[in-house]
Design an enzyme around this catalytic site. Sequence first.
Site, PDB file in Angstrom:
ATOM      1  N   TYR A 104       0.834  -1.203   0.000  1.00  0.00           N
ATOM      2  CA  TYR A 104       0.000   0.000   0.000  1.00  0.00           C
ATOM      3  C   TYR A 104       0.870   1.256   0.000  1.00  0.00           C
ATOM      4  O   TYR A 104       1.933   1.288   0.632  1.00  0.00           O
ATOM      5  CB  TYR A 104      -0.889   0.046   1.245  1.00  0.00           C
ATOM      6  N   TYR A 143      -0.345  -9.874  -0.311  1.00  0.00           N
ATOM      7  CA  TYR A 143       0.646  -9.402   0.672  1.00  0.00           C
ATOM      8  C   TYR A 143       0.500 -10.174   1.980  1.00  0.00           C
ATOM      9  O   TYR A 143      -0.574 -10.685   2.295  1.00  0.00           O
ATOM     10  CB  TYR A 143       0.506  -7.894   0.910  1.00  0.00           C
ATOM     11  N   ARG A 153      -2.788 -12.361   2.387  1.00  0.00           N
ATOM     12  CA  ARG A 153      -4.114 -11.976   1.898  1.00  0.00           C
ATOM     13  C   ARG A 153      -4.258 -12.310   0.415  1.00  0.00           C
ATOM     14  O   ARG A 153      -3.371 -12.006  -0.375  1.00  0.00           O
ATOM     15  CB  ARG A 153      -4.356 -10.465   2.051  1.00  0.00           C
ATOM     16  N   HIS A 156      -7.076  -8.479  -3.516  1.00  0.00           N
ATOM     17  CA  HIS A 156      -8.387  -7.880  -3.209  1.00  0.00           C
ATOM     18  C   HIS A 156      -8.355  -6.370  -3.410  1.00  0.00           C
ATOM     19  O   HIS A 156      -7.290  -5.746  -3.399  1.00  0.00           O
ATOM     20  CB  HIS A 156      -8.813  -8.193  -1.768  1.00  0.00           C
ATOM     21  N   HIS A 158     -10.430  -3.029  -1.691  1.00  0.00           N
ATOM     22  CA  HIS A 158     -11.347  -2.598  -0.632  1.00  0.00           C
ATOM     23  C   HIS A 158     -12.407  -1.652  -1.201  1.00  0.00           C
ATOM     24  O   HIS A 158     -12.110  -0.822  -2.070  1.00  0.00           O
ATOM     25  CB  HIS A 158     -10.589  -1.852   0.468  1.00  0.00           C
TER      26      HIS A 158
END
Length: 236
Positions: A104, A143, A153, A156, A158
């Site tokens: 991120y 990640y 994870r 994806h 969000h």
Amino acid sequence: MSDPTPYAPHAPGSQPPLDAPAYGSTHKRHPKLAPIRAPLTLTEATSPRLTPERFPPEADMSRVNGKDALGQRIIVGGRVLDEAGRPVPHAMVEVWQANAAGRYHHPGDTHDAPLDPNFLGRARLFTDAEGWYRYTTIQPGAYPWRNHHNAWRPVHIHYSLFGAGFAQRMVTQMYFPGDPLLPLDPIFNAVPDEAARDRLIARFDLELTVPEWALGYRFDIVLRGPAATPFEEDHA
Ligand SMILES: [Fe+2]
């Protein structure tokens, strides 16, 4: 005053429990006391007013200052519907995601993966009169997240939606078809019902794919009711 908007309850098993033992951090933050029922007034049913004038849309995450982000370019689109299958028009949809390397653009993310100066990983858009939304981005990477040994994870994106008001607030995550990490993910699997989990997975859509340019994925969202998209807690 009686509830002005009598939303239907969720179908059993379609939403994750507030305390999901395999998803460690839920235990630290879920409410320990029974919620107090607050009367639903017109304010909760119709506010806030989130307009493109106040919150300018940004529907392209795939470039910054005209420079392309690294990764597989994709277009994600779909419809936002209410529990009766009616389109939810002019709803603000916010999305955020990791870059192609699984990191991120945020100081709190210390994952040992490269940042991309041409990728910020956030977009904001509004549904049109028929409830359609669409944005361009790059396929995010998986990640690690330290929930348990060797925890990763699945890929994806969000989502946060407000719908027509606070009562239709939705925070969820969109996944990608065929991801081998899905069966291992405590967040995805916190939703008990398999059919509800499937509603969290986008599907490849040749109609959204732009030749010579980007792959397309379709992801429809249902706000509240028996067919609702499962509401996921933010793990960040
Ligand atoms: Fe995430």
